[in-house]
Design a protein around this motif. Structure first.
Motif, PDB file in Angstrom:
ATOM      1  N   THR A 171      14.085   4.278  -6.252  1.00  0.00           N
ATOM      2  CA  THR A 171      13.252   5.455  -6.518  1.00  0.00           C
ATOM      3  C   THR A 171      11.946   5.418  -5.745  1.00  0.00           C
ATOM      4  N   ILE A 172      11.352   4.228  -5.631  1.00  0.00           N
ATOM      5  CA  ILE A 172      10.089   4.098  -4.917  1.00  0.00           C
ATOM      6  C   ILE A 172      10.276   3.080  -3.807  1.00  0.00           C
ATOM      7  N   LEU A 224       1.307   6.523  -6.922  1.00  0.00           N
ATOM      8  CA  LEU A 224       0.198   7.407  -7.279  1.00  0.00           C
ATOM      9  C   LEU A 224       0.606   8.869  -7.160  1.00  0.00           C
ATOM     10  N   GLN A 225       1.437   9.147  -6.154  1.00  0.00           N
ATOM     11  CA  GLN A 225       1.919  10.517  -5.967  1.00  0.00           C
ATOM     12  C   GLN A 225       2.811  10.931  -7.135  1.00  0.00           C
ATOM     13  N   ILE A 255       3.969  13.684 -12.379  1.00  0.00           N
ATOM     14  CA  ILE A 255       4.446  13.611 -13.763  1.00  0.00           C
ATOM     15  C   ILE A 255       3.346  13.990 -14.738  1.00  0.00           C
ATOM     16  N   GLU A 256       2.081  13.638 -14.423  1.00  0.00           N
ATOM     17  CA  GLU A 256       0.962  14.042 -15.288  1.00  0.00           C
ATOM     18  C   GLU A 256       0.820  15.564 -15.308  1.00  0.00           C
ATOM     19  N   GLU A 257       1.016  16.194 -14.158  1.00  0.00           N
ATOM     20  CA  GLU A 257       0.941  17.659 -14.095  1.00  0.00           C
ATOM     21  C   GLU A 257       2.069  18.291 -14.911  1.00  0.00           C
ATOM     22  N   LYS A 258       3.259  17.698 -14.830  1.00  0.00           N
ATOM     23  CA  LYS A 258       4.394  18.236 -15.589  1.00  0.00           C
ATOM     24  C   LYS A 258       4.151  18.113 -17.094  1.00  0.00           C
ATOM     25  N   GLU A 288       0.811  -1.210   0.000  1.00  0.00           N
ATOM     26  CA  GLU A 288       0.000   0.000   0.000  1.00  0.00           C
ATOM     27  C   GLU A 288       0.848   1.265   0.000  1.00  0.00           C
ATOM     28  N   GLU A 289       1.930   1.268   0.787  1.00  0.00           N
ATOM     29  CA  GLU A 289       2.761   2.475   0.859  1.00  0.00           C
ATOM     30  C   GLU A 289       3.498   2.705  -0.456  1.00  0.00           C
ATOM     31  N   ILE A 290       3.899   1.607  -1.133  1.00  0.00           N
ATOM     32  CA  ILE A 290       4.533   1.738  -2.436  1.00  0.00           C
ATOM     33  C   ILE A 290       3.508   2.270  -3.441  1.00  0.00           C
ATOM     34  N   LYS A 291       2.296   1.715  -3.384  1.00  0.00           N
ATOM     35  CA  LYS A 291       1.232   2.175  -4.279  1.00  0.00           C
ATOM     36  C   LYS A 291       0.951   3.656  -4.055  1.00  0.00           C
ATOM     37  N   SER A 292       0.937   4.068  -2.785  1.00  0.00           N
ATOM     38  CA  SER A 292       0.688   5.468  -2.461  1.00  0.00           C
ATOM     39  C   SER A 292       1.740   6.377  -3.083  1.00  0.00           C
ATOM     40  N   GLN A 293       3.008   5.949  -3.014  1.00  0.00           N
ATOM     41  CA  GLN A 293       4.083   6.747  -3.602  1.00  0.00           C
ATOM     42  C   GLN A 293       3.981   6.784  -5.120  1.00  0.00           C
TER      43      GLN A 293
END
Length: 531
Positions: free
Chosen positions: A246-247, A130-131, A136-139, A123-128
């Motif tokens: 990285t993650i 998603l972040q 990257i989508e915003e960039k 879950e914590e990896i998934k959370s990162q």
């Protein structure tokens, strides 16, 4: 240059295996020789292209992922010495010796989405993930095409500020750089970029740099490449772990204490801490934080093998509670320390180890805490407690003939540290026994000074809140604002401090009064106002 190329290639003939391979590929042109190979294109582009793409927002970094730490303060030290040295290489034609490396922003997004579809993802990896996906989508929406994987410091701290005239190129014992300005050759080093003529500026902007652009590959391959890219700048074992993950949950915990993009705590480590053991340029303070988090989690030697085993999921990662506590203790210490004298890392870590034990006095059943004679106390005045600690460690380490507790003279009059004294225990570093022995020593000192510290209201033996019933009886069933309390009803009554904890108040019943929830929240850290 062409003459040199002709000379070194003269007489070169392909090996037989090369001819066989070429013939095979001609006949089987769609053959995939390596699965999931990284697609890398190497090209030369001018400084002008890089400056324009960065300032237009087409090239960006992906902080805190997929990049080395930005060494801004190091490149600005000593009047921009490192930045000037790099820019001088561009002027002198050797700027292509160290390529910059970019990666497609779309490729990163594609990889993130693939990883999010993996089964059994923590879950914590998934959370990162998603972040990162959101960032990257915003960039990409903002027009970013390439992410600066390696060369961010050269770009952001060298090329861009130089062209924007943040500094000239004068350095101590530096040679002149004589450039033709259309009329004569002049030494351009005393001048900022804006002070140069157009022909001279144009010459610099036309200088080519070498770029490696990654257009295909997995996140794992990219991070391996990041390590390989820096093989010319020897990475420490820690950097390979830290930048090669990285993650990860561990990296998330580290950045909860010490954010990638700097801030107050980073400034404290850079400006107030001794830089001999943990160096900022090799992610040293992230290493320090990682060791402290690993210690709080496992209480075993916080060495590189432990850190590696956490990254490899062979041992559990620190939890949020560990990073929260470490943040609090570091913040307490850093806010009090304003001296210009640099703090030795073991002096800070010893304070953190003491706080760990004192704050866990109620966990004596755990083997680690059970070995200590932990006083059941509450620290009322943290600044004064830190001052007490600093005076103790300073006096116990002071090398002087009068400090007989720690030092003894040999037959030649030379001062030798006594066995098991604090100087010896500090010399032993971060080994388990040394850490625990240092904590035991300070607990003894705390016990010796407990009466004085209690009288000064620096510490208190009242660690537990009195029961709600005791507070109601003591308050005569009235709140601080005179409201009558009916114990048969749920009236949302809380136990409020006359003198707040923030101002040194303890949990003794004389300092506790019945207070409505709304009033208690309104007062927050303030002392109660009474008639």
């Amino acid at each position: 240059m062409q003459d040199i190329y002709n000379t070194i290639t003269h007489g070169f003939v392909d090996s037989p295996e090369v001819n066989i391979y070429n013939k095979y590929i001609e006949e089987n042109e769609n053959t995939l020789m390596i699965e999931q190979v990284i697609e890398l294109k190497t090209c030369e582009l001018p400084v002008d292209w890089l400056f324009q793409k960065v300032t237009e927002g087409k090239v960006d970094s992906l902080s805190p992922y997929l990049q080395r730490i930005l060494l801004k303060h190091l490149w600005e030290l000593h009047d921009f010495h490192k930045a000037k040295s790099y820019i001088r290489t561009i002027w002198m034609g050797t700027g292509k010796l160290t390529p910059l490396c970019f990666i497609s922003a779309e490729l990163i997004l594609e990889n993130i989405k693939e990883k999010l579809n993996e089964k059994n993802l923590k879950e914590e990896i998934k959370s990162q993930l998603l972040q990162v996906e959101k960032v990257i989508e915003e960039k990409i929406r903002d027009g970013v095409i390439l992410i600066n994987l390696d060369g961010q410091t050269r770009t952001q701290c060298g090329i861009v500020p130089y062209i924007q005239s943040a500094f000239n190129l004068l350095i101590k014992n530096g040679s002149p750089i004589n450039v033709f300005d259309g009329k004569k050759h002049i030494d351009i080093t005393p001048y900022k970029f804006k002070e140069l003529g157009d022909i001279t500026k144009g010459y610099f902007l036309c200088q080519n740099l070498l770029f490696n652009i990654i257009g295909q590959g997995t996140l794992e391959q990219v991070t391996e490449s990041l390590i390989a890219i820096n093989s010319n700048i020897k990475w420490t074992e820690w950097q390979e772990l830290y930048h090669g993950s990285t993650i990860s949950v561990f990296n998330k915990r580290i950045t909860e204490v010490l954010p990638y993009d700097g801030g107050y705590m980073t400034d404290f480590f850079v400006n107030k801490m001794d830089q001999k053991t943990y160096k900022t340029e090799v992610s040293g303070w992230s290493h320090f934080v990682a060791e402290r988090l690993a210690w709080l989690t496992h209480h075993v030697n916080p060495d590189i093998s432990l850190l590696r085993s956490i990254y490899n999921d062979e041992k559990t990662s620190p939890e949020k509670v560990h990073s929260t506590k470490l943040c609090k203790w570091l913040d307490d210490f850093s806010q009090q320390y304003t001296s210009d004298k640099k703090v030795k890392h073991l002096w800070l870590s010893t304070y953190l180890d003491i706080r760990d034990v004192l704050d866990n006095h109620n966990k004596r059943k755990k083997p680690y805490y059970n070995q200590f004679n932990i006083p059941k106390i509450q620290i009322l005045n943290i600044p004064k407690f830190i001052e007490w600690y600093w005076k103790k460690i300073e006096s116990l380490t002071h090398k002087h003939v009068t400090n007989t507790e720690s030092w003894v003279q040999d037959v030649d009059g030379k001062l030798i540290a006594r066995p098991e004294s604090l100087p010896v225990l500090l010399e032993q570093g971060n080994k388990y026994q040394a850490i625990t022995d240092r904590v035991k020593l300070f607990l003894k000192k705390l016990d010796m000074d407990s009466d004085s510290l209690t009288n000064k209201r620096i510490i208190s033996e009242h660690t537990s809140m009195p029961s709600a019933t005791s507070v109601l009886i003591k308050s005569k069933y009235k709140t601080t604002d005179g409201k009558v309390i009916n114990p048969l009803k749920d009236m949302k009554i809380e136990r409020g401090h006359d003198i707040s904890k923030a101002h040194g108040g303890d949990n003794h019943i004389d300092n506790i009064h019945a207070q409505t929830k709304e009033s208690n929240r309104n007062y927050s850290k303030r002392n109660l106002i009474k008639e």
